[in-house]
Design a protein around this motif. Structure first.
Motif, PDB file in Angstrom:
ATOM      1  N   ARG A  24       0.839  -1.196   0.000  1.00  0.00           N
ATOM      2  CA  ARG A  24       0.000   0.000   0.000  1.00  0.00           C
ATOM      3  C   ARG A  24       0.877   1.249   0.000  1.00  0.00           C
ATOM      4  O   ARG A  24       0.640   2.191  -0.731  1.00  0.00           O
ATOM      5  N   GLU A  25       1.916   1.233   0.829  1.00  0.00           N
ATOM      6  CA  GLU A  25       2.829   2.372   0.883  1.00  0.00           C
ATOM      7  C   GLU A  25       3.616   2.505  -0.420  1.00  0.00           C
ATOM      8  O   GLU A  25       3.882   3.599  -0.885  1.00  0.00           O
ATOM      9  N   ARG A  27       2.557   1.675  -3.394  1.00  0.00           N
ATOM     10  CA  ARG A  27       1.645   2.259  -4.379  1.00  0.00           C
ATOM     11  C   ARG A  27       1.505   3.761  -4.177  1.00  0.00           C
ATOM     12  O   ARG A  27       1.528   4.525  -5.142  1.00  0.00           O
ATOM     13  N   ARG A  28       1.364   4.175  -2.910  1.00  0.00           N
ATOM     14  CA  ARG A  28       1.240   5.612  -2.626  1.00  0.00           C
ATOM     15  C   ARG A  28       2.482   6.358  -3.098  1.00  0.00           C
ATOM     16  O   ARG A  28       2.391   7.423  -3.675  1.00  0.00           O
ATOM     17  N   CYS A  29       3.631   5.779  -2.847  1.00  0.00           N
ATOM     18  CA  CYS A  29       4.892   6.396  -3.255  1.00  0.00           C
ATOM     19  C   CYS A  29       4.955   6.515  -4.779  1.00  0.00           C
ATOM     20  O   CYS A  29       5.345   7.549  -5.319  1.00  0.00           O
ATOM     21  N   GLN A  31       2.412   6.658  -6.811  1.00  0.00           N
ATOM     22  CA  GLN A  31       1.424   7.645  -7.235  1.00  0.00           C
ATOM     23  C   GLN A  31       1.955   9.063  -7.039  1.00  0.00           C
ATOM     24  O   GLN A  31       1.798   9.919  -7.899  1.00  0.00           O
ATOM     25  N   ARG A  32       2.621   9.300  -5.889  1.00  0.00           N
ATOM     26  CA  ARG A  32       3.202  10.628  -5.641  1.00  0.00           C
ATOM     27  C   ARG A  32       4.272  10.941  -6.671  1.00  0.00           C
ATOM     28  O   ARG A  32       4.342  12.046  -7.197  1.00  0.00           O
TER      29      ARG A  32
END
Length: 144
Positions: A24-25, A27-29, A31-32
């Motif tokens: 999850r982290e 993916r967030r990274c 996306q950012r």
């Protein structure tokens, strides 16, 4: 233990430390990063593995029919061939990939490569070839 899991992902490789970044982290990274830097080239396509890239090069090298096949299709054929070699029961994946990459571009194996690209021969037919099976008919017939 719990604190390690909740640690924020920083842009550092943790491979050497043995730490795994939760997906999850990750993916967030990603996306950012995509918002900041813009989309990567071919972001929708997974990147090819090293064996797939080597097999793709073997499909392209000295291939007189290269103009008939789009790049994307050849990448798909290389990925199929890599999966077939990986599922081969011998367990010698790297050796098999090297053998195919060495022998497939040879002029006397052009028909095999054409059949593979035209999908008239399954990738498993290439996986089954051993030693003298790759040799030209002159060499196999005792021309040595």
């Amino acid at each position: 233990e719990m604190g390690q899991r909740r640690r924020k992902h920083k842009h550092v490789s943790h491979a050497g430390a043995g730490l795994e970044v939760p997906s999850r982290e990750r993916r967030r990274c990603q996306q950012r990063r995509a918002l900041l830097l813009g989309p990567r080239k071919h972001m929708s396509q997974p990147s090819a593995t090293r064996p797939e890239r080597a097999l793709l090069a073997a499909l392209k090298t000295d291939n007189p029919d290269i103009d008939e096949y789009p790049e994307r299709y050849l990448r798909w054929v290389a990925a199929r061939l890599a999966r077939a070699l990986e599922s081969d029961e011998t367990g010698q994946f790297a050796d098999r990939v090297r053998a195919v990459c060495f022998n497939l571009p040879k002029p006397h194996n052009h028909e095999r490569r054409r059949a593979l690209c035209n999908r008239t021969a399954p990738p498993s037919s290439i996986c089954g070839l051993r030693g003298d099976s790759w040799a030209s008919s002159d060499r196999r017939g005792g021309g040595r």
